[in-house]
Design an enzyme around this catalytic site. Structure first.
Site, PDB file in Angstrom:
ATOM      1  N   LYS A  62      -1.816  13.003   0.957  1.00 32.60           N
ATOM      2  CA  LYS A  62      -2.005  11.910   0.033  1.00 32.60           C
ATOM      3  C   LYS A  62      -1.008  12.267  -1.292  1.00 32.60           C
ATOM      4  O   LYS A  62      -0.920  13.372  -1.668  1.00 32.60           O
ATOM      5  CB  LYS A  62      -3.500  11.830  -0.531  1.00 32.60           C
ATOM      6  CG  LYS A  62      -3.408  10.481  -1.339  1.00 32.60           C
ATOM      7  CD  LYS A  62      -4.893  10.540  -1.862  1.00 32.60           C
ATOM      8  CE  LYS A  62      -5.175   9.056  -2.665  1.00 32.60           C
ATOM      9  NZ  LYS A  62      -6.627   9.088  -3.110  1.00 32.60           N
ATOM     10  N   SER A 137      -8.162   4.360  -2.177  1.00 38.54           N
ATOM     11  CA  SER A 137      -6.882   4.536  -2.526  1.00 38.54           C
ATOM     12  C   SER A 137      -5.906   5.309  -1.494  1.00 38.54           C
ATOM     13  O   SER A 137      -4.684   5.519  -1.720  1.00 38.54           O
ATOM     14  CB  SER A 137      -6.792   5.283  -4.158  1.00 38.54           C
ATOM     15  OG  SER A 137      -7.204   6.488  -3.977  1.00 38.54           O
ATOM     16  N   SER A 138      -6.833   5.988  -0.871  1.00 37.95           N
ATOM     17  CA  SER A 138      -6.108   6.800   0.466  1.00 37.95           C
ATOM     18  C   SER A 138      -5.795   5.948   1.630  1.00 37.95           C
ATOM     19  O   SER A 138      -5.811   6.471   2.719  1.00 37.95           O
ATOM     20  CB  SER A 138      -7.076   8.030   0.974  1.00 37.95           C
ATOM     21  OG  SER A 138      -7.600   8.756  -0.290  1.00 37.95           O
ATOM     22  N   ILE A 158     -13.011   9.191  -5.682  1.00 40.46           N
ATOM     23  CA  ILE A 158     -13.750   9.226  -6.872  1.00 40.46           C
ATOM     24  C   ILE A 158     -15.227   8.394  -6.552  1.00 40.46           C
ATOM     25  O   ILE A 158     -16.325   8.772  -6.396  1.00 40.46           O
ATOM     26  CB  ILE A 158     -12.943   8.563  -7.874  1.00 40.46           C
ATOM     27  CG1 ILE A 158     -11.957   9.547  -8.383  1.00 40.46           C
ATOM     28  CG2 ILE A 158     -14.106   8.681  -9.172  1.00 40.46           C
ATOM     29  CD1 ILE A 158     -11.055   8.893  -9.566  1.00 40.46           C
ATOM     30  N   GLY A 159     -14.716   6.975  -6.316  1.00 38.45           N
ATOM     31  CA  GLY A 159     -15.643   6.131  -6.068  1.00 38.45           C
ATOM     32  C   GLY A 159     -15.719   5.474  -4.683  1.00 38.45           C
ATOM     33  O   GLY A 159     -16.101   4.331  -4.292  1.00 38.45           O
ATOM     34  N   GLY A 160     -14.921   6.187  -3.839  1.00 40.53           N
ATOM     35  CA  GLY A 160     -14.751   5.611  -2.151  1.00 40.53           C
ATOM     36  C   GLY A 160     -13.234   5.783  -1.634  1.00 40.53           C
ATOM     37  O   GLY A 160     -13.085   5.120  -0.595  1.00 40.53           O
ATOM     38  N   SER A 161     -12.217   6.405  -2.328  1.00 38.45           N
ATOM     39  CA  SER A 161     -11.037   6.425  -2.067  1.00 38.45           C
ATOM     40  C   SER A 161     -10.617   7.070  -0.634  1.00 38.45           C
ATOM     41  O   SER A 161      -9.516   6.934  -0.167  1.00 38.45           O
ATOM     42  CB  SER A 161     -10.026   7.245  -2.990  1.00 38.45           C
ATOM     43  OG  SER A 161     -10.173   6.199  -4.158  1.00 38.45           O
TER      44      SER A 161
END
Length: 305
Positions: A62, A137-138, A158-161
């Site tokens: 990433k 974000s990934s 963090i919250g689901g990336s």
């Protein structure tokens, strides 16, 4: 390596998933791996089993993680020329285990949304349906792996990336416990590169096509080199017995959080998973979160402050 790279510069570019490439360096490393392997096979084939677990494996990274000579820009045009003179610590660890980082993947601007779009590489497309997003974000990482441009990759969450893109593209991913894997060597978007997140921390995590792929990367990273060089990391080695254990588990699940509306399809997927786990003998416990709304508001306040 060459097969994956050819796919990356055709399919990966078409999907706007590919960010940067260091193919010259990667080919050099791959040739060294070929030479070492050929020599071992000719002289003492038994030594092949002593090679590191990721030996010769091309991997994608990433693009918020520093890879020597490549742009680490967080999807921001302002950071396009931000190039590191050395690999980030987590990349160093992967290379020490034999991996060959050869491409980086696109991310949303500042990594803070659940889709992947920026002004540098465009809008990343889902390889299974290009009218849809691979998530974020990934998301670039997920699109590259799902389309066969990379066999295994490193994302962050963090919250689901990691979890959201894996869900959207049919992959496996792991958001580890905070301070289990290092975040050293990731770009934070400021000159000092100090991470300002204290309450809710990001975690690096693997993304791949099977649970075995995921465990292979985690197992490879959990070495003394990790916690000796990053004192925030818990010095806890890989536990193979625990990983292979068949003991029955007590697992909590949520049908609805009563704050964000849950789609029928999402709810159905959760209940299918619950049924499957119950059939395997695990105890499933339905959870309620009466303060979910309050917690969510605090979360967004912290993350956007």
């Amino acid at each position: 390596l060459l097969v994956f790279y050819e796919r990356a510069i055709t399919i990966g570019i078409k999907l706007n998933a590919l960010a940067e490439s260091n193919i010259e360096f990667a080919i050099e490393q791959a040739k060294k791996c070929d030479s070492i392997l050929d020599s071992m096979i000719k002289t003492d084939p038994s030594k092949v089993s002593t090679l590191p677990p990721l030996f010769g494996l091309p991997i994608s990274i990433k693009s918020n993680v520093f890879v020597k000579g490549l742009s680490t820009n967080l999807g921001c045009a302002n950071f396009m020329d931000n190039k590191s003179e050395k690999d980030g610590f987590v990349v160093e660890l992967l290379m020490k285990q034999g991996a060959i980082p050869f491409i980086t993947s696109s991310v949303p601007q500042c990594l803070m949304i659940c889709e992947t779009v920026n002004r540098l590489y465009g809008r990343c497309l889902n390889p299974w349906n290009e009218a849809r997003t691979p998530g974020g974000s990934s998301g670039g990482e997920a699109a590259l792996i799902a389309s066969g441009c990379s066999p295994l990759g490193l994302g962050s969450d963090i919250g689901g990336s990691v979890r959201i893109p894996c869900l959207y593209t049919g992959l496996y991913g792991l958001k580890v416990t905070t301070n289990r894997l290092t975040m050293e060597g990731c770009f934070s978007g400021n000159k000092s590169n100090k991470r300002g997140q204290i309450n809710i921390k990001a975690c690096n995590g693997p993304m791949g096509k099977s649970v075995d792929d995921i465990s292979l990367m985690v197992k490879s990273l959990l070495t003394e080199d990790l916690w000796k060089n990053d004192l925030e990391v818990v010095p806890l080695p890989w536990n193979q017995a625990e990983y292979q254990s068949e003991r029955k588990l007590r697992i909590g699940y949520i049908e609805d959080d009563r704050f964000f509306a849950v789609s029928a399809g999402n709810k159905r997927a959760v209940m299918m998973a619950v049924k499957s786990l119950e059939e395997k003998g695990h105890e499933m416990v339905k959870l309620e979160f009466p303060n979910f709304e309050k917690g969510s508001i605090h979360y967004f306040s912290i993350m956007s402050s």
